[in-house]
Design a protein around this motif. Sequence first.
Motif, PDB file in Angstrom:
ATOM      1  N   GLN A  45      12.791   6.535  -6.014  1.00 35.12           N
ATOM      2  CA  GLN A  45      11.372   6.778  -6.273  1.00 35.12           C
ATOM      3  C   GLN A  45      10.554   5.499  -6.126  1.00 35.12           C
ATOM      4  OE1 GLN A  45      11.398   8.708 -10.164  1.00 35.12           O
ATOM      5  NE2 GLN A  45      10.786  10.620  -9.166  1.00 35.12           N
ATOM      6  N   LEU A  46      11.088   4.391  -6.618  1.00 36.19           N
ATOM      7  CA  LEU A  46      10.379   3.115  -6.528  1.00 36.19           C
ATOM      8  C   LEU A  46      10.198   2.694  -5.071  1.00 36.19           C
ATOM      9  CD1 LEU A  46       9.169   0.641  -7.989  1.00 36.19           C
ATOM     10  CD2 LEU A  46      11.458  -0.362  -7.910  1.00 36.19           C
ATOM     11  N   VAL A  47      11.245   2.813  -4.276  1.00 34.98           N
ATOM     12  CA  VAL A  47      11.159   2.447  -2.858  1.00 34.98           C
ATOM     13  C   VAL A  47      10.163   3.350  -2.137  1.00 34.98           C
ATOM     14  CG1 VAL A  47      12.447   2.385  -0.683  1.00 34.98           C
ATOM     15  CG2 VAL A  47      13.440   1.397  -2.758  1.00 34.98           C
ATOM     16  N   GLN A  48      10.187   4.634  -2.447  1.00 36.62           N
ATOM     17  CA  GLN A  48       9.253   5.569  -1.824  1.00 36.62           C
ATOM     18  C   GLN A  48       7.807   5.206  -2.174  1.00 36.62           C
ATOM     19  OE1 GLN A  48       9.960   9.678  -2.789  1.00 36.62           O
ATOM     20  NE2 GLN A  48       8.352  10.417  -1.437  1.00 36.62           N
ATOM     21  N   GLN A  49       7.552   4.870  -3.435  1.00 36.46           N
ATOM     22  CA  GLN A  49       6.199   4.501  -3.851  1.00 36.46           C
ATOM     23  C   GLN A  49       5.747   3.215  -3.157  1.00 36.46           C
ATOM     24  OE1 GLN A  49       3.894   6.215  -5.766  1.00 36.46           O
ATOM     25  NE2 GLN A  49       2.590   4.614  -4.939  1.00 36.46           N
ATOM     26  N   LYS A  50       6.647   2.241  -3.061  1.00 39.81           N
ATOM     27  CA  LYS A  50       6.303   0.981  -2.390  1.00 39.81           C
ATOM     28  C   LYS A  50       6.007   1.234  -0.910  1.00 39.81           C
ATOM     29  CE  LYS A  50       6.674  -1.658  -5.930  1.00 39.81           C
ATOM     30  NZ  LYS A  50       5.501  -2.276  -6.526  1.00 39.81           N
ATOM     31  N   ALA A  51       6.764   2.124  -0.270  1.00 39.57           N
ATOM     32  CA  ALA A  51       6.519   2.449   1.135  1.00 39.57           C
ATOM     33  C   ALA A  51       5.141   3.087   1.298  1.00 39.57           C
ATOM     34  CB  ALA A  51       7.611   3.373   1.671  1.00 39.57           C
ATOM     35  N   GLU A  52       4.787   3.984   0.383  1.00 38.98           N
ATOM     36  CA  GLU A  52       3.461   4.605   0.428  1.00 38.98           C
ATOM     37  C   GLU A  52       2.365   3.559   0.223  1.00 38.98           C
ATOM     38  OE1 GLU A  52       3.545   7.772  -2.451  1.00 38.98           O
ATOM     39  OE2 GLU A  52       5.066   8.886  -1.329  1.00 38.98           O
ATOM     40  N   ASP A  53       2.599   2.594  -0.669  1.00 36.39           N
ATOM     41  CA  ASP A  53       1.626   1.519  -0.888  1.00 36.39           C
ATOM     42  C   ASP A  53       1.426   0.688   0.382  1.00 36.39           C
ATOM     43  OD1 ASP A  53       1.441   2.381  -3.518  1.00 36.39           O
ATOM     44  OD2 ASP A  53       2.647   0.732  -4.336  1.00 36.39           O
ATOM     45  N   ILE A  54       2.520   0.438   1.094  1.00 37.84           N
ATOM     46  CA  ILE A  54       2.436  -0.338   2.334  1.00 37.84           C
ATOM     47  C   ILE A  54       1.639   0.428   3.384  1.00 37.84           C
ATOM     48  CG2 ILE A  54       3.796  -1.227   4.283  1.00 37.84           C
ATOM     49  CD1 ILE A  54       5.968  -1.957   2.172  1.00 37.84           C
ATOM     50  N   GLU A  56      -0.669   2.661   2.885  1.00 41.23           N
ATOM     51  CA  GLU A  56      -2.080   2.623   2.485  1.00 41.23           C
ATOM     52  C   GLU A  56      -2.696   1.262   2.800  1.00 41.23           C
ATOM     53  OE1 GLU A  56      -2.740   3.874  -1.559  1.00 41.23           O
ATOM     54  OE2 GLU A  56      -1.491   5.651  -1.288  1.00 41.23           O
TER      55      GLU A  56
END
Length: 64
Positions: A45-54, A56
């Motif tokens: 979940q953390l990696v997925q959220q960081k990927a979404e942040d990138i 954006e």
Amino acid sequence: MDYDPALARELDQELGQLPAEMLLDFIGKEIGSAFYNRGVHDAQQLVQQKAEDIVEALYGLERG
């Protein structure tokens, strides 16, 4: 949960080195995989959220 004096007496026992190691081995075998799997899920979940942040952040850099 109701107070159980018999259980309290059992749990109030001191553990020696060998029984403590046996207890840890038992816990590791019986529920260790659940904690491991939860850690993998949390990391995913953390990696997925960081990927979404990138993604954006990259959209924010676009000129148009």
